[in-house]
Scaffold this motif. Structure first.
Motif, PDB file in Angstrom:
ATOM      1  N   HIS A 264      -1.841  19.687  81.788  1.00  0.00           N
ATOM      2  CA  HIS A 264      -0.851  18.836  81.140  1.00  0.00           C
ATOM      3  C   HIS A 264      -0.671  17.516  81.886  1.00  0.00           C
ATOM      4  O   HIS A 264      -0.472  16.455  81.257  1.00  0.00           O
ATOM      5  N   ALA A 265      -0.763  17.547  83.213  1.00  0.00           N
ATOM      6  CA  ALA A 265      -0.683  16.294  83.976  1.00  0.00           C
ATOM      7  C   ALA A 265      -1.857  15.379  83.616  1.00  0.00           C
ATOM      8  O   ALA A 265      -1.698  14.158  83.484  1.00  0.00           O
ATOM      9  N   GLU A 266      -3.028  15.962  83.437  1.00  0.00           N
ATOM     10  CA  GLU A 266      -4.208  15.174  83.064  1.00  0.00           C
ATOM     11  C   GLU A 266      -4.069  14.638  81.641  1.00  0.00           C
ATOM     12  O   GLU A 266      -4.480  13.505  81.356  1.00  0.00           O
ATOM     13  N   VAL A 267      -3.510  15.466  80.742  1.00  0.00           N
ATOM     14  CA  VAL A 267      -3.266  14.988  79.379  1.00  0.00           C
ATOM     15  C   VAL A 267      -2.371  13.747  79.411  1.00  0.00           C
ATOM     16  O   VAL A 267      -2.661  12.733  78.758  1.00  0.00           O
ATOM     17  N   LEU A 268      -1.290  13.817  80.160  1.00  0.00           N
ATOM     18  CA  LEU A 268      -0.364  12.691  80.223  1.00  0.00           C
ATOM     19  C   LEU A 268      -1.043  11.461  80.815  1.00  0.00           C
ATOM     20  O   LEU A 268      -0.861  10.334  80.321  1.00  0.00           O
ATOM     21  N   ALA A 269      -1.841  11.656  81.859  1.00  0.00           N
ATOM     22  CA  ALA A 269      -2.508  10.533  82.507  1.00  0.00           C
ATOM     23  C   ALA A 269      -3.542   9.883  81.584  1.00  0.00           C
ATOM     24  O   ALA A 269      -3.695   8.656  81.577  1.00  0.00           O
ATOM     25  N   LYS A 270      -4.258  10.681  80.792  1.00  0.00           N
ATOM     26  CA  LYS A 270      -5.333  10.150  79.949  1.00  0.00           C
ATOM     27  C   LYS A 270      -4.834   9.644  78.598  1.00  0.00           C
ATOM     28  O   LYS A 270      -5.323   8.638  78.087  1.00  0.00           O
ATOM     29  N   ILE A 271      -3.889  10.368  78.000  1.00  0.00           N
ATOM     30  CA  ILE A 271      -3.446  10.029  76.638  1.00  0.00           C
ATOM     31  C   ILE A 271      -2.219   9.124  76.664  1.00  0.00           C
ATOM     32  O   ILE A 271      -2.018   8.329  75.743  1.00  0.00           O
ATOM     33  N   GLY A 272      -1.399   9.227  77.707  1.00  0.00           N
ATOM     34  CA  GLY A 272      -0.192   8.405  77.784  1.00  0.00           C
ATOM     35  C   GLY A 272      -0.443   6.927  77.549  1.00  0.00           C
ATOM     36  O   GLY A 272       0.274   6.282  76.759  1.00  0.00           O
ATOM     37  N   PRO A 273      -1.472   6.327  78.181  1.00  0.00           N
ATOM     38  CA  PRO A 273      -1.713   4.893  77.957  1.00  0.00           C
ATOM     39  C   PRO A 273      -2.178   4.550  76.537  1.00  0.00           C
ATOM     40  O   PRO A 273      -2.221   3.372  76.181  1.00  0.00           O
ATOM     41  N   LEU A 274      -2.529   5.554  75.744  1.00  0.00           N
ATOM     42  CA  LEU A 274      -3.059   5.309  74.401  1.00  0.00           C
ATOM     43  C   LEU A 274      -2.002   5.446  73.315  1.00  0.00           C
ATOM     44  O   LEU A 274      -2.298   5.195  72.136  1.00  0.00           O
ATOM     45  N   VAL A 275      -0.797   5.864  73.672  1.00  0.00           N
ATOM     46  CA  VAL A 275       0.287   6.008  72.700  1.00  0.00           C
ATOM     47  C   VAL A 275       1.521   5.296  73.227  1.00  0.00           C
ATOM     48  O   VAL A 275       1.612   4.941  74.404  1.00  0.00           O
ATOM     49  N   ASP A 276       2.493   5.086  72.351  1.00  0.00           N
ATOM     50  CA  ASP A 276       3.707   4.409  72.794  1.00  0.00           C
ATOM     51  C   ASP A 276       4.892   4.924  71.993  1.00  0.00           C
ATOM     52  O   ASP A 276       4.759   5.815  71.136  1.00  0.00           O
TER      53      ASP A 276
END
Length: 599
Positions: free
Chosen positions: A573-585
């Motif tokens: 889940h930490a990796e999901v947030l790191a990878k996908i977080g910058p792609l959504v807002d």
């Protein structure tokens, strides 16, 4: 957007169509006929013209076959479709048969003392018919190749597909077609073979760096190819599908000829010619033998090289999964905000998810028709919603959503099961957590070089077995690179003895299904890679996860997880947030932060 495919088939017509087929068989002196879900190319997916099984029976699953005899018509399906087939066919006319537990030869022997069963030799692979003939040896039943009896009674059968062929960029393929042809031709020469016949659509597309549009959701071209031992290829396909740019891109050593020239072309080949008996139609072998061309059997030469993705294909697939993951996160955030308001249906879910995927402007197509099953519909393993079955997504439901996208840089496939409010089934969380444990077990395993999918399958089932549960499908299938979402030869399955090697992309998707109540499936895509040195430095492999979308924390029982399982999940889940977080807002990003918080 959403398409209701029930127009392709009408179960209420089953009695009349079955009677017409039996009348045709009697006129031809046949006691029965084999009706597969197959085309002349032997791929898993077929065009509308080749949907003979669904037209006759009403069953729309992606695998199965019917054996029509004078007094019974058996529809053979595996564990994925046993609920579905009973809902779709006229049970007064068609009898569901559990396959492969019940063997076709044994079933025929039980229902027909003697007679002749016809089959279309273009629609059955060499091995398939050979096994059935062996099973029927010594009985009073024989098999006879013949014209297709279903086609003879199907008055409005669709025309063959006419999808446009187009080039797949070498930058995404990672290797030129010339290079692929040269190394496969070297293998033919080493085996003393002059040519190989290739019938599988994804194989010829991979070999020639081509893509097409002849099969729904799969960017493949219908055709046949002959790879010669000097690296030349003769491609038999409809020339009208190729524009000038695509023809030029094939190069000087690929000759395009019409499909009508295929059989004469077989007759003129110098032997030995390799065919893959697992996928080559009986007609191909028969035409070669009738022409006196020596036949050699062996694997499709494209199958293993295609399965082992190169660095460029893996890098491209990673990019596709990040894009797809962002779409999934926006969808899941929307779902959590929308479902409590009521009025949501399974079709609305399908349409919304496709809309989020299309927002990137890079979606070529879906990779298959989205499975959106609420409550009891989720227990139908390969459920496909129609206007007739469209169910409201209600509080207390588990919603199973299995979906994917076709992007020029990769093929995705992901399943998440989501709680709509408080689950109505008291043990839903227990079942969900066991499925999650099985998925984690596969994702984090290391295994020695040489092991096959059958050696890993039990890892995913063990948590369910401890509770007396199981599921009736494989744990994972191979996945192509902007090709078919189901790709062989690799699988994670009790039935697979193909060694897993670096570059193979697979799904990791255990599940649990309670008929009439709910279904749970969780799926990520993974790719085999060399594991870092450890212990006594034996050669070992492990998996890189490609899919980055959170799991529904509301359905997880943290106390059931071991410390290592919790560690994997929190790290994921930490990796999901790191990878996908910058792609959504906005709201999607806030939702993602909450969904990815440590347990």
């Amino acid at each position: 957007m959403f398409q209701d495919f029930t127009a392709q088939t009408d179960p209420s017509q089953g009695a009349g169509r079955l009677a017409a087929l039996r009348g045709r068989l009697a006129a031809e002196g046949l006691s029965g006929f084999l009706v597969p879900r197959a085309d002349a190319h032997q791929g898993e997916y077929v065009a509308a013209r080749d949907e003979r099984l669904s037209w006759l029976t009403g069953f729309t699953g992606s695998a199965g076959f019917c054996i029509v005899l004078p007094g019974i018509a058996g529809v053979f399906v595996d564990g994925r479709y046993r609920t579905q087939v009973r809902a779709q066919v006229d049970l007064a006319m068609f009898t569901p048969v559990n396959w492969p537990e019940v063997k076709p030869g044994d079933w025929i022997a039980d229902h027909l003392a003697e007679g002749v069963i016809g089959f279309d030799p273009w629609l059955h692979a060499v091995d398939e018919i050979a096994k059935l003939e062996t099973a029927l040896a010594g009985s009073g039943v024989i098999l006879r190749p013949c014209a297709n009896m279903v086609d003879a009674i199907w008055p409005d059968q669709p025309e063959p597909p006419q999808g446009r062929a187009f080039l797949h960029p070498e930058a995404l393929a990672g290797e030129s077609s010339a290079s692929k042809r040269a190394r496969l031709a070297e293998g033919l020469r080493a085996a003393g073979q002059r040519a190989a016949v290739i019938t599988l659509p994804d194989s010829l597309c991979w070999l020639l760096n081509l893509r097409g549009a002849d099969v729904p959701r799969n960017p493949v071209l219908h055709g046949f190819a002959v790879l010669h031992d000097d690296g030349r290829v003769t491609l038999y396909a409809d020339p009208a599908k190729f524009d000038a740019e695509t023809r030029a891109g094939l190069g000087d050593h690929v000759t395009l000829r019409p499909v009508a020239a295929f059989v004469p072309g077989l007759h003129s080949l110098p032997g030995p010619v390799r065919i893959d008996p697992a996928s080559a139609p009986v007609s191909v072998a028969q035409e070669l033998e009738d022409a006196g061309v020596a036949v050699a059997t062996g694997d499709d030469p494209c199958a293993l090289p295609k399965a082992c993705k190169n660095g460029a294909e893996i890098a491209a697939t990673r990019a596709a999964h990040l894009r797809d993951g962002a779409a999934m996160v926006r969808f899941l955030a929307w779902l959590d905000a929308t479902a409590p308001q009521g009025g949501l249906t399974e079709i609305a879910v399908v349409e919304a998810l496709e809309g989020f995927r299309r927002e990137s402007n890079q979606l070529h197509d879906l990779s298959f028709d989205t499975i959106s099953g609420a409550g009891p519909n989720g227990a139908i393993i390969h459920y496909r919603v129609t206007e007739a079955t469209n169910r409201a997504v209600a509080p207390g439901d588990l919603l199973l959503v299995d979906s994917g996208g076709q992007y020029l840089d990769g093929t995705t496939d992901i399943t998440r099961t989501i709680a709509i409010g408080e689950p109505s089934e008291p043990d839903a969380r227990d079942c969900y957590t066991r499925v999650l444990q099985g998925m984690i077990a596969v994702a984090r395993t290391r295994f020695p070089k040489g092991l096959a999918g059958r050696d890993l399958d039990a890892l995913a089932r063990a948590p369910l077995w401890l509770a007396g549960y199981d599921y009736d499908h494989g744990t994972g299938h191979g996945v192509g690179a902007f090709l078919s979402v189901h790709e062989g030869p690799q699988r994670i399955s009790r039935l697979s003895n193909v060694p897993l090697v670096p570059g193979m992309i697979l799904s990791d998707e255990p599940g649990y299904y309670r008929e009439g109540a709910f279904g749970i499936r969780l799926e990520n895509l993974i790719v085999v890679r060399e594991a870092p040195p450890l212990g006594d430095h034996r050669a070992q492999y492990d998996f890189e996860t490609l899919t980055f979308v959170p799991f529904d924390r509301r359905l997880i029982l943290p106390d059931m997880l071991s410390a290592s399982e919790r560690g994997w999940l929190d790290g994921y889940h930490a990796e999901v947030l790191a990878k996908i977080g910058p792609l959504v807002d906005g709201a999607a990003l806030e939702w993602l932060k909450t969904a990815c918080a440590p347990l």
